[in-house]
Design a protein around this motif. Structure first.
Motif, PDB file in Angstrom:
ATOM      1  N   LEU A 194     -24.706 -21.917  26.595  1.00  7.83           N
ATOM      2  CA  LEU A 194     -24.781 -23.434  27.131  1.00  7.83           C
ATOM      3  C   LEU A 194     -24.583 -23.399  28.660  1.00  7.83           C
ATOM      4  N   ALA A 195     -23.678 -22.700  29.027  1.00  6.58           N
ATOM      5  CA  ALA A 195     -23.129 -22.903  30.512  1.00  6.58           C
ATOM      6  C   ALA A 195     -24.273 -22.186  31.501  1.00  6.58           C
ATOM      7  N   CYS A 196     -24.915 -21.079  31.023  1.00 14.33           N
ATOM      8  CA  CYS A 196     -25.866 -20.553  31.469  1.00 14.33           C
ATOM      9  C   CYS A 196     -27.191 -21.311  31.638  1.00 14.33           C
ATOM     10  N   VAL A 197     -27.343 -21.878  30.724  1.00 15.20           N
ATOM     11  CA  VAL A 197     -28.334 -22.981  30.616  1.00 15.20           C
ATOM     12  C   VAL A 197     -28.370 -24.004  31.577  1.00 15.20           C
ATOM     13  N   ALA A 198     -27.051 -24.661  31.532  1.00 14.15           N
ATOM     14  CA  ALA A 198     -26.727 -25.698  32.445  1.00 14.15           C
ATOM     15  C   ALA A 198     -27.032 -25.141  33.970  1.00 14.15           C
ATOM     16  N   GLY A 199     -26.610 -24.199  34.197  1.00 17.24           N
ATOM     17  CA  GLY A 199     -26.425 -23.439  35.909  1.00 17.24           C
ATOM     18  C   GLY A 199     -28.038 -23.134  36.097  1.00 17.24           C
ATOM     19  N   GLY A 200     -28.812 -22.729  34.883  1.00 20.61           N
ATOM     20  CA  GLY A 200     -30.284 -22.647  35.091  1.00 20.61           C
ATOM     21  C   GLY A 200     -30.933 -23.586  35.505  1.00 20.61           C
ATOM     22  N   ALA A 201     -30.670 -24.761  34.876  1.00 17.87           N
ATOM     23  CA  ALA A 201     -31.472 -26.129  35.206  1.00 17.87           C
ATOM     24  C   ALA A 201     -31.644 -26.572  36.343  1.00 17.87           C
ATOM     25  N   THR A 202     -30.624 -25.970  37.481  1.00 17.91           N
ATOM     26  CA  THR A 202     -30.829 -26.353  38.744  1.00 17.91           C
ATOM     27  C   THR A 202     -31.943 -25.622  39.422  1.00 17.91           C
ATOM     28  N   GLN A 261     -11.062 -16.802  31.125  1.00 21.13           N
ATOM     29  CA  GLN A 261     -11.906 -16.585  32.179  1.00 21.13           C
ATOM     30  C   GLN A 261     -13.457 -16.746  31.558  1.00 21.13           C
ATOM     31  N   ILE A 262     -13.765 -16.833  30.489  1.00 20.06           N
ATOM     32  CA  ILE A 262     -15.015 -17.062  30.034  1.00 20.06           C
ATOM     33  C   ILE A 262     -15.146 -18.714  30.125  1.00 20.06           C
ATOM     34  N   MET A 263     -13.970 -19.387  29.780  1.00 23.50           N
ATOM     35  CA  MET A 263     -14.054 -20.807  30.067  1.00 23.50           C
ATOM     36  C   MET A 263     -14.150 -21.296  31.387  1.00 23.50           C
ATOM     37  N   GLU A 264     -13.467 -20.527  32.116  1.00 23.87           N
ATOM     38  CA  GLU A 264     -13.563 -20.872  33.861  1.00 23.87           C
ATOM     39  C   GLU A 264     -14.977 -20.619  34.419  1.00 23.87           C
ATOM     40  N   LYS A 265     -15.545 -19.455  33.762  1.00 29.76           N
ATOM     41  CA  LYS A 265     -16.892 -19.319  34.334  1.00 29.76           C
ATOM     42  C   LYS A 265     -17.992 -20.511  33.768  1.00 29.76           C
ATOM     43  N   ALA A 266     -17.704 -20.881  32.429  1.00 27.80           N
ATOM     44  CA  ALA A 266     -18.600 -21.873  31.836  1.00 27.80           C
ATOM     45  C   ALA A 266     -18.141 -23.245  32.546  1.00 27.80           C
ATOM     46  N   ASP A 267     -17.138 -23.390  33.103  1.00 25.29           N
ATOM     47  CA  ASP A 267     -16.793 -24.859  33.871  1.00 25.29           C
ATOM     48  C   ASP A 267     -17.378 -24.899  35.164  1.00 25.29           C
ATOM     49  N   GLN A 315     -17.177 -34.655  30.876  1.00 26.99           N
ATOM     50  CA  GLN A 315     -18.180 -34.035  30.163  1.00 26.99           C
ATOM     51  C   GLN A 315     -17.770 -32.621  29.994  1.00 26.99           C
ATOM     52  N   ARG A 316     -17.413 -31.908  31.011  1.00 28.69           N
ATOM     53  CA  ARG A 316     -17.149 -30.499  30.896  1.00 28.69           C
ATOM     54  C   ARG A 316     -15.844 -30.143  29.960  1.00 28.69           C
ATOM     55  N   GLN A 317     -14.837 -31.217  30.219  1.00 29.11           N
ATOM     56  CA  GLN A 317     -13.697 -30.894  29.318  1.00 29.11           C
ATOM     57  C   GLN A 317     -13.864 -31.322  27.853  1.00 29.11           C
ATOM     58  N   GLN A 318     -14.823 -32.080  27.317  1.00 30.87           N
ATOM     59  CA  GLN A 318     -15.340 -32.336  26.146  1.00 30.87           C
ATOM     60  C   GLN A 318     -15.884 -30.967  25.505  1.00 30.87           C
ATOM     61  N   ALA A 346     -21.990 -33.402  16.202  1.00 28.76           N
ATOM     62  CA  ALA A 346     -20.800 -33.312  16.777  1.00 28.76           C
ATOM     63  C   ALA A 346     -20.707 -32.818  18.297  1.00 28.76           C
ATOM     64  N   LEU A 347     -21.584 -31.434  17.892  1.00 26.19           N
ATOM     65  CA  LEU A 347     -21.712 -30.462  19.218  1.00 26.19           C
ATOM     66  C   LEU A 347     -23.094 -31.234  19.997  1.00 26.19           C
ATOM     67  N   THR A 348     -24.201 -31.394  19.611  1.00 25.49           N
ATOM     68  CA  THR A 348     -25.249 -31.585  20.246  1.00 25.49           C
ATOM     69  C   THR A 348     -25.292 -33.016  20.845  1.00 25.49           C
ATOM     70  N   GLN A 349     -24.275 -34.080  20.325  1.00 21.37           N
ATOM     71  CA  GLN A 349     -24.195 -35.185  20.948  1.00 21.37           C
ATOM     72  C   GLN A 349     -23.636 -34.990  22.566  1.00 21.37           C
ATOM     73  N   LEU A 350     -22.956 -33.865  22.665  1.00 25.34           N
ATOM     74  CA  LEU A 350     -22.550 -33.450  23.991  1.00 25.34           C
ATOM     75  C   LEU A 350     -23.314 -33.116  24.922  1.00 25.34           C
ATOM     76  N   LEU A 351     -24.575 -32.693  24.499  1.00 26.35           N
ATOM     77  CA  LEU A 351     -25.605 -31.916  25.078  1.00 26.35           C
ATOM     78  C   LEU A 351     -26.783 -32.920  25.494  1.00 26.35           C
ATOM     79  N   LEU A 352     -26.459 -34.035  25.225  1.00 28.27           N
ATOM     80  CA  LEU A 352     -27.453 -35.326  25.829  1.00 28.27           C
ATOM     81  C   LEU A 352     -27.039 -35.500  27.206  1.00 28.27           C
ATOM     82  N   PRO A 353     -28.038 -36.200  27.815  1.00 27.27           N
ATOM     83  CA  PRO A 353     -27.908 -36.507  29.179  1.00 27.27           C
ATOM     84  C   PRO A 353     -26.768 -37.740  29.185  1.00 27.27           C
TER      85      PRO A 353
END
Length: 500
Positions: A42-50, A436-442, A454-457, A471-478
């Protein structure tokens, strides 16, 4: 053409594999590991979206969403941080972006990235089938397993011309989708057979500055899911697609070892995957890591820190380093020996550039691959000091181990420092911690523009306190304050010069 034993056995490879995997237990610890891979993806997709490539896939998503045909209850799937749409559109978008930053997880001996293909397939079908969180995580585990097993079996000769992630992870997408669709064992075999009958992905893209890799991943994920859906509808497929006389192994490899498809392990092979700590192709990471280790073991220089904030002592590295000789395995040279990268993509596949940025800037960041860093005179000068060579000892251990060696000449004491390592940071032998994995994701979520809340959720999401996928997918909406268009616009405007 290499021939494989096709004498009657207990079944074909895919028949035996399906029977084996469906009877293997999945534990809470396995699901916890699966959840880590999902967060990383999810974090990689978020970063890749830019990135620039995201615009092409987002344009298709916007076009489909605006059409009358999909303004309907069919819009049940989540296109990450874009909104709800049909599963095909969401899957294409999500599967295209997980590998853009070259920070996605990797499995060494199969030389592939299961996550960017398997996880979006599982997410799309989990939403389509209204599956539970546990079922979603289990589908991811199964998808990784078949992907890795086929990748290990297909041999290094396949990797010479074929993009293993595309050719092998399509099988993982099919099995993950088929599990969620509750296919019978026979239907799963059909799905795998039809997936394999059209799989592929050629490396020619690596010789040109193009965006084809993202297209590979999207198509691999879509084809696996489509094969599973068609199998459920009765479409038959070849059971001996792997070992048959005109099957995948015979057609695309001269060193395949079919028995590895059925080789058993006490654990799910997802546990053997590497979480990548830095941007850049994984083949560049051993060189980056060995240079970090060489300085860390022999000097007081910590290249994991931001050098620019540490004063003159660190900045002097661009002067005191005279020469760096890095020993690599052959695939690292084939893919990442690029002394003068001209584009973002080339920079991510350049050992010389990645190491030069380490020595000039310190801790690897996304912006190190952009034009500003590529044109930096100190970086350019450092790149010219770096030479690569084939290290026979390192090559002998590859792909079971991703190692490197280095010898560095300095103008000051110590005048020469050397180091060699067999395993790179992030590998199972030297794993990243959960923190470390979570810091990378953040970092990647922040790069996308997600708010602190949003990041903390996402980072604190409790995968086991409820079993509702929504419960997960609602956190993945704009967020409600932003339209889909404005999210993409703002992320693109920030671009890759974000030095956070």
């Amino acid at each position: 053409m290499k021939k494989f034993n096709t004498e009657p056995t207990a079944g074909t490879l895919t028949e035996q594999l399906v029977a084996q995997l469906l009877h293997k237990p999945i534990t809470t610890a396995d699901r916890q590991r699966s959840a880590l891979h999902v967060i990383d993806w999810l974090a990689c997709v978020a970063g890749g979206a830019t990135a620039e490539v995201a615009k092409a896939f987002a344009s298709q998503l916007t076009f489909i969403n605006n059409s009358a045909a999909t303004a309907s209850p069919q819009a049940t799937a989540t296109a990450l941080w874009q909104g709800k749409t049909d599963w095909q559109s969401a899957l294409q978008y999500n599967a295209a972006l997980g590998n853009v930053l070259e920070m996605d997880d990797v499995h060494r001996s199969s030389i592939l990235h299961a996550g960017p293909v398997v996880i979006p397939a599982a997410l799309a079908m989990a939403e389509h089938c209204q599956a539970s969180l546990d079922q979603f995580l289990d589908a991811v585990i199964l998808g990784y397993e078949v992907t890795i097993r086929i990748g290990q079996a297909i041999g290094r000769s396949h990797y010479r011309y074929y993009h293993n992630t595309s050719s092998c992870a399509a099988f993982g997408a099919a099995l993950a989708a088929g599990f969620l669709l509750k296919l019978t064992p026979q239907q799963l075999v059909w799905a795998l057979g039809n997936t394999g009958s059209r799989t592929g992905g050629l490396w020619q893209m690596r010789h040109e500055d193009v965006m084809t890799k993202q297209f590979h991943n999207a198509e691999a994920s879509k084809s696996g899911v489509q094969a599973a859906l068609l199998a459920k509808a009765g479409l038959t497929g070849p059971a001996a697609i792997l070992e048959g006389p005109q099957g995948l192994f015979a057609a695309t490899s001269n060193d395949a070892t079919p028995e590895k498809v059925l080789a058993t392990s006490a654990h799910w092979l997802m546990h053997d995957c590497t979480f990548k700590p830095w941007p850049a192709c994984r083949h560049a990471h051993p060189a980056m890591d060995v240079v970090i280790q060489a300085f860390g073991q022999n000097t007081d220089v910590d290249l994991n820190e931001n050098i620019e904030s540490k004063g003159l002592k660190y900045k002097d590295l661009s002067v005191t380093v005279q020469q760096i000789n890095i020993g690599c395995y052959q695939d690292a040279l084939t893919f990442c020996d690029r002394p003068e990268p001209q584009t973002v993509l080339q920079a991510k596949f350049s050992i010389q550039h990645a190491v030069a940025c380490l020595l000039v800037f310190g801790e690897p960041k996304l912006w190190h691959y952009q034009a500003e860093a590529r044109a930096d005179k100190r970086v350019a000068a450092m790149r010219r000091k770096i030479t690569l060579f084939l290290d026979a000892d390192i090559e002998a251990n590859y792909p079971t181990h991703y190692g490197a060696s280095v010898r560095i000449r300095l103008t000051s004491e110590p005048h020469t420092i050397s180091y060699q390592h067999q395993d790179t940071l992030g590998d199972p032998e030297r794993p990243l911690s959960q923190q470390q994995i979570m810091e990378k994701a953040d970092y990647l979520f922040k790069h996308n523009g997600l708010t602190l809340a949003q990041r903390q959720q996402l980072l604190s999401f409790n995968w086991f306190s409820q079993n509702d996928l929504s419960a997960l997918t609602q956190l993945l909406l704009p967020s409600s304050e932003k339209t889909t268009k404005s999210v993409m616009h703002q992320a693109t405007q920030r671009g890759a010069h974000d030095r956070d």
